[in-house]
Design an enzyme around this catalytic site. Sequence first.
Site, mmCIF file in Angstrom:
data_model
loop_
_atom_site.group_PDB
_atom_site.id
_atom_site.type_symbol
_atom_site.label_atom_id
_atom_site.label_comp_id
_atom_site.label_asym_id
_atom_site.label_seq_id
_atom_site.Cartn_x
_atom_site.Cartn_y
_atom_site.Cartn_z
ATOM 1 C CD GLU A 38 10.549 12.422 12.018
ATOM 2 O OE1 GLU A 38 9.490 11.846 12.328
ATOM 3 O OE2 GLU A 38 11.455 11.882 11.355
ATOM 4 C CE LYS A 71 -1.790 2.748 2.845
ATOM 5 N NZ LYS A 71 -1.634 3.981 2.045
ATOM 6 C CD GLU A 110 13.047 3.849 8.494
ATOM 7 O OE1 GLU A 110 13.019 4.790 9.342
ATOM 8 O OE2 GLU A 110 13.003 4.017 7.279
ATOM 9 C CB CYS A 157 13.011 8.532 8.651
ATOM 10 S SG CYS A 157 13.800 7.403 7.529
HETATM 11 P P1 ADP Z 1 2.427 10.939 7.546
HETATM 12 O O1 ADP Z 1 1.979 11.226 8.947
HETATM 13 O O2 ADP Z 1 3.650 11.639 7.169
HETATM 14 O O3 ADP Z 1 1.370 11.019 6.498
HETATM 15 P P2 ADP Z 1 2.177 8.147 8.118
HETATM 16 O O4 ADP Z 1 3.166 7.450 8.964
HETATM 17 O O5 ADP Z 1 0.847 8.415 8.731
HETATM 18 O O6 ADP Z 1 2.873 9.439 7.594
HETATM 19 O O7 ADP Z 1 1.958 7.338 6.766
HETATM 20 C C1 ADP Z 1 2.823 6.386 6.256
HETATM 21 C C2 ADP Z 1 2.017 5.280 5.612
HETATM 22 O O8 ADP Z 1 1.170 4.702 6.607
HETATM 23 C C3 ADP Z 1 1.090 5.744 4.499
HETATM 24 O O9 ADP Z 1 1.062 4.746 3.496
HETATM 25 C C4 ADP Z 1 -0.255 5.828 5.196
HETATM 26 O O10 ADP Z 1 -1.352 5.674 4.331
HETATM 27 C C5 ADP Z 1 -0.176 4.661 6.149
HETATM 28 N N1 ADP Z 1 -1.078 4.767 7.306
HETATM 29 C C6 ADP Z 1 -1.494 5.881 7.939
HETATM 30 N N2 ADP Z 1 -2.323 5.588 8.966
HETATM 31 C C7 ADP Z 1 -2.438 4.227 8.990
HETATM 32 C C8 ADP Z 1 -3.142 3.292 9.822
HETATM 33 N N3 ADP Z 1 -3.890 3.688 10.837
HETATM 34 N N4 ADP Z 1 -3.011 1.973 9.548
HETATM 35 C C9 ADP Z 1 -2.235 1.549 8.536
HETATM 36 N N5 ADP Z 1 -1.557 2.379 7.709
HETATM 37 C C10 ADP Z 1 -1.644 3.708 7.932
#
Ligand code: ADP
Length: 499
Positions: free
Chosen positions: A399, A190, A265, A299
Amino acid sequence: MADLKVDLTAPNGKKITLPTGLFINNEFVKSSSGTKITSINPTNEQEICSVEAASAEDIDKAVAAARAALNHESWRDISATERGALMFKLADLIEQESDILATIETWDNGKPFADSQGDVGEVISTIRYYGGYADKIHGETIPTTSQKFVYTLKQPIGVCGQIIPWNYPLSMAAWKLGPALACGNTVVLKPAEQTPLSILYFASVVVKAGFPAGVVNITNGYGKEAGHALASHLDVDKIAFTGSTATGKQIMKTASINMKNITLETGGKSPLLVFEDADIEQAAKWAHIGIMSNQGQICTATSRILVQDTIYDKFVNEFREAVKTTSKVGDPFAEGTFQGPQVTKAQYDRILSFVESGKSEGATLTAGGIPCPLNGKGFFIEPTIFTKVKNNMKIYREEVFGPFVVIVPFKTEGEAIAMANDTTYGLGAAVFSQNLELSHRVAARIEAGMVWINSSNDSDIRVPFGGVKQSGIGRELGEAGLAAYTQTKAIHVNIGQKL
Ligand code: ADP
């Protein structure tokens, strides 16, 4: 299905036919809910195109495809050498398409074109590196008694969910796909909703390379819906995630539903230490690369610069000079641009809110901290430096994920180590000194998964990458990356008659 693609002309004139569907079972299909993601060009804030976004039902279909492929003879029974050959083929095809992939990456993400070319180069070398490992993964024989022995098999973990961030959309996908495929797993990947495009083109290359249907599935979608559906799915064996620490914690919780294997990570607030005997020009050069590259959206970015008080002013001047001469902000497709726009309006707003926080908490804004739009548009921010920062300030502890750095003095080696470790994170760290003994001593004592001596942010496909503390669990890349995608089965054999 014929309409699940769009003809586009990129800002650099490249004509691209981009698939827009969910990639399941080697086909591009519509989302069952009709939900879409509209991708925005961060340089001019215009829409690029819309793509299908997966619902929980679509994730079910993708997982079922991956499960069927895992148990299908076309993948389960091919020799490891053939599996490697498919990966080499994939790498060769990506190489042929590298300009298109780099173009989409820059258009969608905003990173300078040369950086996108570098990322695609890394994708190719990562797939080749792990393709080479495919037929070198094997267990061992352990003699136990005179009549018995044990042999171990290194088997795939199974169906792997891979959740990708937006800062390196293609290379983060390759870091996860490479070892997963080499070890014989199948994948539902995804991508991040902020950057859904380049991986769709990549998906069309997977088909051309000849991977059996269902081995690689790519389902764009929103984190809370598609990401959550993947992390909570009972038929997924592993989740590998790169992204923020907050989301990583959420995923860890969700994935516990069936005790999935996990690799995380996550975030960082990595320190870069400059001791008084360092080559200051080199330190400033690397410190600049360490925080300002990729729009600061890394990161491992060395976002806290700690400098011995005796050389503090000199270093700050050198660093400002490095920023002034190198950080050319502008059109990411233009030659010579070092820094493009931030990936989204949300990230841009977040960084500017950190600027306000730094000012209101009493730190000194030494440079930048303001938007610098291109023709009145785009999420561009001037490289930002804060000094007179205290260790309890938000800008010192959290961060930011932007071209944003704090520079703080220290007095002694002991104080430097204590300050470096005064964080919940532990991803990277850099040490600048010409004293061999000091630099290795400090490197050993810093709580981090990676330390750079007289450098910053080096990363190499052959070298384990990952963090300690709240920066993650497990390692990617290198031989260590394979461990994350295999399980060891012990088979006990009795060749004798005695009890
Ligand atoms: P940011 O906060 O910079 O958008 P995230 O860590 O939330 O970064 O996003 C990184 C990845 O995790 C993206 O592919 C996002 O769609 C996915 N993601 C965000 N929230 C969830 C969740 N609750 N469960 C699974 N995947 C998630």
